[in-house]
Scaffold this active site. Sequence first.
Site, PDB file in Angstrom:
ATOM      1  N   SER A  58       0.831  -1.210   0.000  1.00 44.91           N
ATOM      2  CA  SER A  58       0.000   0.000   0.000  1.00 44.91           C
ATOM      3  C   SER A  58       0.860   1.252   0.000  1.00 44.91           C
ATOM      4  O   SER A  58       1.759   1.394   0.836  1.00 44.91           O
ATOM      5  CB  SER A  58      -0.920   0.020   1.219  1.00 44.91           C
ATOM      6  OG  SER A  58      -1.628   1.247   1.256  1.00 44.91           O
ATOM      7  N   VAL A  63       7.343   2.376   4.174  1.00 42.06           N
ATOM      8  CA  VAL A  63       8.244   1.517   3.399  1.00 42.06           C
ATOM      9  C   VAL A  63       7.828   1.508   1.924  1.00 42.06           C
ATOM     10  O   VAL A  63       8.666   1.590   1.030  1.00 42.06           O
ATOM     11  CB  VAL A  63       8.288   0.080   3.978  1.00 42.06           C
ATOM     12  CG1 VAL A  63       9.153  -0.828   3.128  1.00 42.06           C
ATOM     13  CG2 VAL A  63       8.811   0.107   5.406  1.00 42.06           C
ATOM     14  N   CYS A  64       6.544   1.444   1.670  1.00 39.39           N
ATOM     15  CA  CYS A  64       6.049   1.448   0.284  1.00 39.39           C
ATOM     16  C   CYS A  64       6.349   2.785  -0.391  1.00 39.39           C
ATOM     17  O   CYS A  64       6.732   2.830  -1.567  1.00 39.39           O
ATOM     18  CB  CYS A  64       4.560   1.147   0.235  1.00 39.39           C
ATOM     19  SG  CYS A  64       4.140  -0.497   0.847  1.00 39.39           S
ATOM     20  N   ALA A  65       6.177   3.861   0.343  1.00 41.75           N
ATOM     21  CA  ALA A  65       6.488   5.180  -0.199  1.00 41.75           C
ATOM     22  C   ALA A  65       7.977   5.271  -0.532  1.00 41.75           C
ATOM     23  O   ALA A  65       8.355   5.752  -1.611  1.00 41.75           O
ATOM     24  CB  ALA A  65       6.096   6.264   0.810  1.00 41.75           C
ATOM     25  N   ASN A  68       8.769   3.328  -3.723  1.00 46.37           N
ATOM     26  CA  ASN A  68       8.370   4.045  -4.937  1.00 46.37           C
ATOM     27  C   ASN A  68       9.289   5.226  -5.226  1.00 46.37           C
ATOM     28  O   ASN A  68       9.641   5.470  -6.378  1.00 46.37           O
ATOM     29  CB  ASN A  68       6.911   4.484  -4.837  1.00 46.37           C
ATOM     30  CG  ASN A  68       5.984   3.371  -5.227  1.00 46.37           C
ATOM     31  OD1 ASN A  68       5.770   3.129  -6.403  1.00 46.37           O
ATOM     32  ND2 ASN A  68       5.446   2.667  -4.247  1.00 46.37           N
TER      33      ASN A  68
END
Length: 170
Positions: A58, A63-65, A68
């Site tokens: 998500s 961590v996902c940010a 990306n």
Amino acid sequence: MDKNNVKVTFKGNPVTLLGKTPKVGETAPDFTALSSSLEPVKLSDYEGKVKIIAVYPSIDTGVCAAQNRRFNEEADKLDGVAVLSVSVDLPFAQSRFCAAEGLNNIVTLSDHKELDFGAKYGFVIEELRLLARGTVIIGKDNKIKYIEYVPEIAQEPDYEAALKVAKELI
């Protein structure tokens, strides 16, 4: 969807991954996901290019940010490489994040509707209906050259290993 044998944890707790698990050297399964404009996009739309598929649960997590941001930064240095960023986030959330962060070198794709990517590549987390974290590198010949299922979903992928493979394919 069948359970696969990939062992991953989420915050130390084992989760069950669903879907097929293609292997390095196999032809990459085509899949369809939604673009930020809600249009269907296929992997085959990028035929003849090296493709990096950055998979994450998500966009609304740190961590996902970070994942990306890193792949967006690297995409700027990789001429002729398509960086596809795939999650089950709605296209609106992906677009909002990329606009706020100024990320314009990656292509965000939403697998929320059909889980087509997740099922064909074995990234669907049964307990959460999210995708596990990982990276897939596909060559111009449409063969899988690298695949990582990050063992602990709350950790970032091995960027150096993935980027080394991608750079060798350019």
